[in-house]
Structure formats: structure tokens, C-alpha cells
Design a protein around this motif. Structure first.
Motif, PDB file in Angstrom:
ATOM      1  N   LYS B 221      24.956  21.980  32.001  1.00  0.00           N
ATOM      2  CA  LYS B 221      25.785  21.166  31.127  1.00  0.00           C
ATOM      3  C   LYS B 221      24.903  20.395  30.142  1.00  0.00           C
ATOM      4  O   LYS B 221      23.962  19.720  30.565  1.00  0.00           O
ATOM      5  N   GLY B 222      25.209  20.555  28.875  1.00  0.00           N
ATOM      6  CA  GLY B 222      24.431  19.846  27.859  1.00  0.00           C
ATOM      7  C   GLY B 222      23.168  20.572  27.448  1.00  0.00           C
ATOM      8  O   GLY B 222      22.480  20.137  26.539  1.00  0.00           O
ATOM      9  N   ASN B 223      22.854  21.701  28.139  1.00  0.00           N
ATOM     10  CA  ASN B 223      21.704  22.502  27.741  1.00  0.00           C
ATOM     11  C   ASN B 223      22.154  23.452  26.627  1.00  0.00           C
ATOM     12  O   ASN B 223      22.963  24.346  26.840  1.00  0.00           O
ATOM     13  N   ALA B 224      21.617  23.228  25.428  1.00  0.00           N
ATOM     14  CA  ALA B 224      22.075  23.985  24.262  1.00  0.00           C
ATOM     15  C   ALA B 224      21.833  25.479  24.431  1.00  0.00           C
ATOM     16  O   ALA B 224      22.677  26.298  24.037  1.00  0.00           O
ATOM     17  N   ALA B 225      20.703  25.838  25.014  1.00  0.00           N
ATOM     18  CA  ALA B 225      20.373  27.259  25.181  1.00  0.00           C
ATOM     19  C   ALA B 225      21.364  27.931  26.124  1.00  0.00           C
ATOM     20  O   ALA B 225      21.834  29.037  25.868  1.00  0.00           O
ATOM     21  N   ALA B 226      21.702  27.250  27.229  1.00  0.00           N
ATOM     22  CA  ALA B 226      22.615  27.808  28.214  1.00  0.00           C
ATOM     23  C   ALA B 226      24.000  27.997  27.598  1.00  0.00           C
ATOM     24  O   ALA B 226      24.630  29.055  27.748  1.00  0.00           O
ATOM     25  N   GLU B 227      24.466  26.987  26.878  1.00  0.00           N
ATOM     26  CA  GLU B 227      25.798  27.072  26.276  1.00  0.00           C
ATOM     27  C   GLU B 227      25.833  28.142  25.190  1.00  0.00           C
ATOM     28  O   GLU B 227      26.803  28.893  25.069  1.00  0.00           O
ATOM     29  N   ALA B 228      24.757  28.223  24.418  1.00  0.00           N
ATOM     30  CA  ALA B 228      24.697  29.226  23.346  1.00  0.00           C
ATOM     31  C   ALA B 228      24.675  30.648  23.919  1.00  0.00           C
ATOM     32  O   ALA B 228      25.263  31.557  23.348  1.00  0.00           O
ATOM     33  N   LEU B 229      24.012  30.816  25.069  1.00  0.00           N
ATOM     34  CA  LEU B 229      23.934  32.154  25.671  1.00  0.00           C
ATOM     35  C   LEU B 229      25.319  32.655  26.058  1.00  0.00           C
ATOM     36  O   LEU B 229      25.671  33.817  25.843  1.00  0.00           O
ATOM     37  N   LEU B 230      26.132  31.752  26.632  1.00  0.00           N
ATOM     38  CA  LEU B 230      27.475  32.156  27.044  1.00  0.00           C
ATOM     39  C   LEU B 230      28.327  32.548  25.834  1.00  0.00           C
ATOM     40  O   LEU B 230      29.139  33.463  25.906  1.00  0.00           O
ATOM     41  N   VAL B 231      28.125  31.849  24.730  1.00  0.00           N
ATOM     42  CA  VAL B 231      28.833  32.215  23.502  1.00  0.00           C
ATOM     43  C   VAL B 231      28.327  33.567  23.010  1.00  0.00           C
ATOM     44  O   VAL B 231      29.101  34.449  22.647  1.00  0.00           O
ATOM     45  N   TYR B 232      27.008  33.727  23.069  1.00  0.00           N
ATOM     46  CA  TYR B 232      26.392  34.957  22.554  1.00  0.00           C
ATOM     47  C   TYR B 232      26.845  36.191  23.339  1.00  0.00           C
ATOM     48  O   TYR B 232      27.014  37.268  22.775  1.00  0.00           O
ATOM     49  N   LEU B 233      27.036  36.003  24.662  1.00  0.00           N
ATOM     50  CA  LEU B 233      27.455  37.137  25.507  1.00  0.00           C
ATOM     51  C   LEU B 233      28.810  37.707  25.071  1.00  0.00           C
ATOM     52  O   LEU B 233      29.128  38.857  25.355  1.00  0.00           O
TER      53      LEU B 233
END
Lengths: 226, 249
Positions: B221-233
Motif C-alpha cells: 500500500k502506497g508503494n508506487a511501483a507495486a500499484e503501477a505494476l498491477l495497472v500495467y498487468l
């Protein structure tokens, strides 16, 4: 504490594997250790290093090469098929062969130091009493190195019991054939059966401690005989 | 250089690191190794974020996450583990989605051994059949279900060898130690072509759908890379890669 039938089967299989490997290594490891302890040949170093390799190689490396080597396209695989034995991976005897390699240093190294600590003298004395080299080996060297034989065997047995990576690579997880206790524990953990994992792990822990305790407490003084 | 200077230099280096790039630790199911590597590369190039990826079985990841493993995203091989993590409060509810549906294959490196109707399973003229551990790997459980539906499981059970995960199952089969094996389509299919040998696409009605879900873990939560990866998938670029390995959606 409750152990299921498959847990007991895994324990029994592990004991059988470790016993057979220890027995084979007593026959294979003793001449190697004897030679390493007495030779002055230049290739003593290289041979000693090869024997010690399983100590430093990751089990995954050893397991991977065994899988390729003993497989249908590997040199050992060709040999065993030509001999009519079939292929070794996924069989109990495949595990035995793998464990013999894997536990070799645990047999050879304690024996080698036991033989080395005897020194030349007792054997020279035996020779002056007209004992043949073979005679001197069995009547002088072996009794003097008995503590070495004991710790080498216990270490080999215990190390084979604790084997995991190599078995995982070539075993195929077959109940009663290649599913040893360490793999069974791993399976329990993976399947989130933590209670069963705890039970079997506790057995392994107690066993390992008992083995090491035997070595450290009951180890006869190696100096006494000499 | 004096220790103080080194300290100052270190501090200035730390401060000047770009703030927009984040790092995410991602646990990825073994069957998704191939596509994930491609996706990660493209993702890092496009976003400047960095991914640290661990591949393995999801059962192991579950145990590790429960015990505080520092993963921020789980790219699972099933849909049960992400749900379980949500219930445990270890994943953020409402984030979960199916990124791919896996396909089960029966494969052999030997040409002509596996026919395109799976009759080889009824003939049983082989020594070893490799499957993933059905207790811990969804592809293993799917293989067992398919064999049960075909009515061949009891006859084939003595011939089964189990890989710890689907990657090892592939290894057993690819090295020829097992003549054939139930693997993931993604392992033997790339850019519209199958690997050498013979194969059978196991009909999907023979096993429960292999829904593979991804989820943001509480730590992410709040990790930009983690959140962006889920969008990217979910992006078209990622979907193209996923499809090129034979997965569906």
C-alpha cells in the motif's frame, strides 16, 4: 503427537536409505580414506578436492547434474539401460547412488584423519612382525581407527537423513520409494498442513540432536588407544 | 579520504537519488516465469520503477507472507490464495483481478508419443508420467482431475512422478526422465509455436479453470511501483505478452 501412515512410511524410508548409504560408503570410503592418508602421490590434492566437492556444491547443482547424467540422454543413463537396470531417477536406488556421492566426504574425511593420526610407527612394527600390509590394516589400523569409523558412520547416516535438495531434484516424490522425511515435511508446509509439519519436524529435531549428542558425549578419546 | 568525507559523500548520494522511482518486491507463480520476465523488463523501461522478483510455488509464498516476508505484490497461480490473504488482512481487498487463465498440456519431447486426443493415457505405454504436486500446485490438481474424468487415474497412479512445482515438472519431462508430463501451456508455447515433441491440449472441460489472480499485498500500500505494476498487468502491452504464451483472459 500424531504421525500419519505416510509420515511413518517416510521415516522408515529415510532410515532404510541412510543405512544402505552408510554401509556402501563404509566399503567405498575406507580405501579412499586409507589411500589419501598414506599416499605421497601428487594427485592426492586433486582427489581430496574432488571428494570434498559435495561439501561446497549446492545440492541443486549436484541434483541437476545427476538428473541429466542418469537420464535417458546421460552417460550413466546409457550405462544403466545397457545393463538392463533401467533409469535411476525416480527410484530408491537412484537416491542411494545420489546419496553416496552427496555423503562421500562425511565418510572419507573423518576416516582419513583417524588413519593419519595412527602414524607410520604401529604399521612399521606390524611389518617387522611379518604382518602383510592387508593383515596390518585389519589387525592394527582398523582397531586403532575405530573411533574414526564410529563418527564417520554416524555423520554419514545423519547427513543422509538430512538430505533434501538432491532428493527433490531427482526423486519425483513417490510414496514409499523416494518421498523421504525431509521432502514430506516440505510437502506439509507447502500444503499449509503446519500441524503435521510440526510433528514430523519435531521427530527430526530430536533425532538429530540425539545423534550429535552421541558423538559429542560418547566419543571415545582418540588418543587413548595410541 | 577521511571518514567524515565518506559519510558526507554517502549522504549526498542518498539524497540525490530520484524520488519518482520506487521498488517493489513481487512474488510470482512459477508457471508465469517466462511472460513475467518480459513484462518486468518492459515495465521497468516504461515506468522507471524497479521490480525484485521471486518465482516459486504459491503455497510457499503464502507461508512466507504470513510470516512477514517483504513482498508487495503476489502474482498467483490460483485465485484461492489471494482470497485467503485478503481474509487474513494481508492483502488489500478490492484489488484482486484475474490476469490470466492457464491451460493444461500433456507434452512429451518424443515426437509421436502424445496423440492429439490423449489416447496415450489409456494405452499407458510409458514408464513415468510427470505431474506437479497436486497437494500444492494447481496444475498438479488439474492434471489429477483430468485423469479422473478420463477414468485413467487409478491405472496411471503408480507411474506418476511429482515435481515440486510446475517448473520442475517441465524439467523432468524436458530431460526425458519422464517420457511425458502435464505441464503449463506457457512453458512449451512461445510466439505461436510449440516446443519440439508431441502434445495434447487438455480440453478445458476436464479440469477446473486455472484462474490466476494478482493482488496488492498490505505491505504494498502506497508503494508506487507495486500499484503501477498491477495497472500495467491489465494493459494491452502486458496482455499481448501474456497471450503470446498461450494464456487466455
Amino acid at each position: 503427537m500424531h504421525l500419519s501412515d505416510s509420515d511413518l512410511q517416510a521415516i522408515w524410508l529415510t532410515i532404510r536409505l541412510a543405512s544402505i548409504v552408510t554401509l556402501i560408503l563404509l566399503f567405498v570410503g575406507t580405501p579412499i580414506a586409507w589411500w589419501l592418508a598414506r599416499t605421497k602421490a601428487w594427485w592426492k590434492g586433486p582427489i581430496g578436492a574432488v571428494v570434498a566437492l559435495p561439501l561446497v556444491l549446492p545440492p541443486s547443482v549436484l541434483g541437476f547434474y545427476l538428473l541429466l547424467g542418469m537420464g535417458p540422454n546421460g552417460p550413466v543413463g546409457h550405462l544403466t539401460e545397457a545393463l538392463g537396470i533401467g533409469l535411476l531417477p525416480f527410484t530408491f536406488w537412484g537416491l542411494v547412488v545420489a546419496s553416496v556421492f552427496y555423503s562421500l566426504p562425511f565418510m572419507v574425511q573423518p576416516l582419513q584423519s583417524a588413519f593419519e593420526s595412527i602414524g607410520e610407527r604401529p604399521l612399521e612394527v606390524a611389518a617387522t612382525l611379518r604382518a602383510s600390509p592387508l593383515d596390518a590394516f585389519f589387525t592394527v589400523a582398523v582397531p586403532l581407527a575405530l573411533p574414526g569409523f564410529l563418527s564417520a558412520s554416524i555423520l554419514t547416516f545423519a547427513h543422509t537423513v538430512g538430505e533434501f535438495g538432491v532428493v527433490l531434484m531427482i526423486g519425483g516424490n513417490i510414496p514409499g520409494e523416494t518421498r523421504v522425511a525431509s521432502v514430506q515435511i516440505y510437502d506439509h508446509v507447502e500444503a499449509l498442513e503446519y500441524m503435521q509439519a510440526h510433528n514430523l519436524a519435531a521427530v527430526m529435531l530430536v533425532f538429530s540432536f540425539a545423534v550429535l549428542l552421541t558423538i559429542y558425549v560418547w566419543r571415545p578419546n582418540p588418543k587413548r588407544g595410541v | 579520504m577521511k571518514p567524515l568525507n565518506i559519510l558526507l559523500l554517502t549522504c549526498s548520494l542518498t539524497v540525490t537519488l530520484p524520488v519518482y522511482a520506487d521498488e517493489a518486491k513481487v512474488a510470482v507463480a512459477a508457471n508465469f516465469t517466462g511472460p513475467m520476465e518480459k513484462i518486468a523488463q518492459a515495465f521497468e523501461q516504461e515506468t522507471g520503477h524497479k521490480l525484485v522478483i521471486a518465482y516459486g510455488t504459491v503455497g510457499k509464498f503464502y507461508a512466507q507472507i504470513k510470516n512477514g516476508a517483504p513482498f508487495e505484490v503476489l502474482v498467483s497461480s490460483d485465485d484461492e490464495t489471494p482470497i485467503r490473504l485478503e481474509k487474513d488482512g494481508l492483502a488489500i481487498a478490492g484489488n484482486r483481478f484475474t490476469y490470466a487463465i492457464g491451460k493444461l498440456m500433456l507434452w512429451s519431447t518424443r515426437p509421436g508419443l502424445v496423440d492429439d486426443r490423449g489416447e496415450v493415457l489409456k494405452r499407458g505405454d510409458f514408464k513415468y508420467l510427470a505431474i506437479a504436486n497436486p497437494k500444492t500446485a494447481v496444475y498438479g490438481a488439474a492434471a489429477v482431475r483430468a485423469m479422473e474424468k478420463l477414468g485413467v487415474y487409478a491405472a496411471l497412479e503408480p507411474k506418476l512422478v511429482q515435481g515440486e512445482n510446475i517448473t520442475q515438472t517441465y524439467q523432468f519431462t524436458a530431460t526425458g526422465n519422464a517420457e511425458l508430463g502435464f505441464v503449463a501451456l506457457s512453458q512449451i508455447y512461445k510466439d505461436g509455436r510449440y516446443a519440439e515433441g508431441s502434445r495434447w491440449v487438455v480440453p478445458p472441460e476436464l479440469y477446473p479453470a486455472l484462474r490466476q489472480d494478482a493482488v496488492l499485498l498490505t505491505r504494498g500500500k502506497g508503494n508506487a511501483a507495486a500499484e503501477a505494476l498491477l495497472v500495467y498487468l491489465k494493459s494491452d502491452a502486458a496482455k499481448a505478452v501474456i497471450r503470446s504464451y498461450g494464456y487466455e483472459f
